[in-house]
Design an enzyme around this catalytic site. Structure first.
Site, PDB file in Angstrom:
ATOM      1  N   CYS A   1       0.838  -1.179   0.000  1.00  0.00           N
ATOM      2  CA  CYS A   1       0.000   0.000   0.000  1.00  0.00           C
ATOM      3  C   CYS A   1       0.878   1.234   0.000  1.00  0.00           C
ATOM      4  CB  CYS A   1      -0.933   0.004   1.213  1.00  0.00           C
ATOM      5  SG  CYS A   1      -2.105   1.345   1.175  1.00  0.00           S
TER       6      CYS A   1
ATOM      7  N   GLU B   1      -3.291   0.450  -6.324  1.00  0.00           N
ATOM      8  CA  GLU B   1      -2.215  -0.473  -6.680  1.00  0.00           C
ATOM      9  C   GLU B   1      -1.950  -0.315  -8.174  1.00  0.00           C
ATOM     10  OE1 GLU B   1      -0.512  -2.122  -4.582  1.00  0.00           O
ATOM     11  OE2 GLU B   1      -1.773  -2.705  -2.884  1.00  0.00           O
TER      12      GLU B   1
END
Length: 225
Positions: free
Chosen positions: A2, A104
């Site tokens: 993340c 992402e």
DNA sequence: CCAGACGTTGTT
DNA sequence: GTCTGG
DNA sequence: CCAGACGTTGTT
DNA sequence: GTCTGG
């Protein structure tokens, strides 16, 4: 993993949701939160929860400068309890990091890197809580910096096509345990999220730029021919 | 004993 | 600071 | 995470 | 290419 996330809920909503009192946290929608920026963090202290700003990028106690080592935006759940950098924080300085979603990037041959927005599948503006650890770091000159990292784990099956790591997401019923308000067992919370919690869609590569900040960053890409 | 690492990601 | 490697 | 820098000299 | 900065 993340490395970029969003938080669009107003601070007042976070206070209600986390039953916490907000400190000096900026109240504005953020669709592109980047490492080294200030983030809103929930901590438990003296029997109450507080929402406080921290710098995203954990600085271990021994660093002589903030860049005395790599930027620790994440901490691996598999090893966090034993690593010198995170051990103490894992035991006594856990926190929750509210988020609306995260990004992402997939690398497909011939296509370059393509960003995805990942967020709760529920149709409302559900806020999720990343597991975090924090650290107060004092510069030689005495300046204090409070920093935090997001705990990561293996991606669950539904996220795996996009990435092999994901942030640990703590369910509301487990918040007290993670924050250290409800005894031991926080380690058991460091696991992949339920398969049906999240959904995702492609977004514009405008999010690559750190200065981009507008609601359209999380808009699904228009269907292409 | 002292010196040097201490971390994550992804990619090869 | 604490732990590992030499 | 991605974007952007990455270097030297002398002169202003 | 690798490292730093946001």
């Amino acid at each position: 993993m993340c490395g970029r996330f969003t938080l669009t809920a107003p601070v007042a909503a976070l206070e209600t949701l986390f039953e916490a009192e907000a400190g000096d946290v900026t109240d504005m929608p953020r669709h592109n939160i980047c490492p080294t920026q200030d983030i809103a963090v929930v901590v438990a202290h003296a029997g109450a929860r507080h929402i406080v700003p921290m710098r995203w990028g954990f600085i271990p106690r021994w660093y002589k400068t903030p860049s005395d080592g790599p930027l620790l935006i994440n901490a691996r759940s598999e090893t966090i309890a034993g690593k010198p950098a995170f051990r103490d924080a894992c035991r006594t300085r856990r926190c929750l990091i509210p988020a609306s979603g995260f990004y992402e990037w997939t690398a497909t041959a011939g296509k370059g890197k393509e960003p995805w927005y990942i967020h709760p599948a529920a149709p409302d503006d559900g806020v999720i809580a990343f597991a975090g650890v924090w650290q107060s770091w004092t510069a030689p000159e005495g300046k204090r910096l409070v920093t935090a990292a997001i705990v990561t784990t293996a991606a669950n099956e539904s996220l795996a096509p996009v990435h092999h790591r994901m942030p640990v997401i703590v369910a509301p019923e487990d918040w007290a345990l993670w924050l250290g308000e409800a005894g031991k067992g926080a380690a058991t919370l460091m696991r992949p999220a339920p398969e049906d919690l999240l959904t995702r869609h492609r977004v514009s590569t405008r999010v690559n730029g750190m200065k981009a900040e507008d609601p359209e960053l999380i808009a699904p890409l228009p269907a292409t021919a």
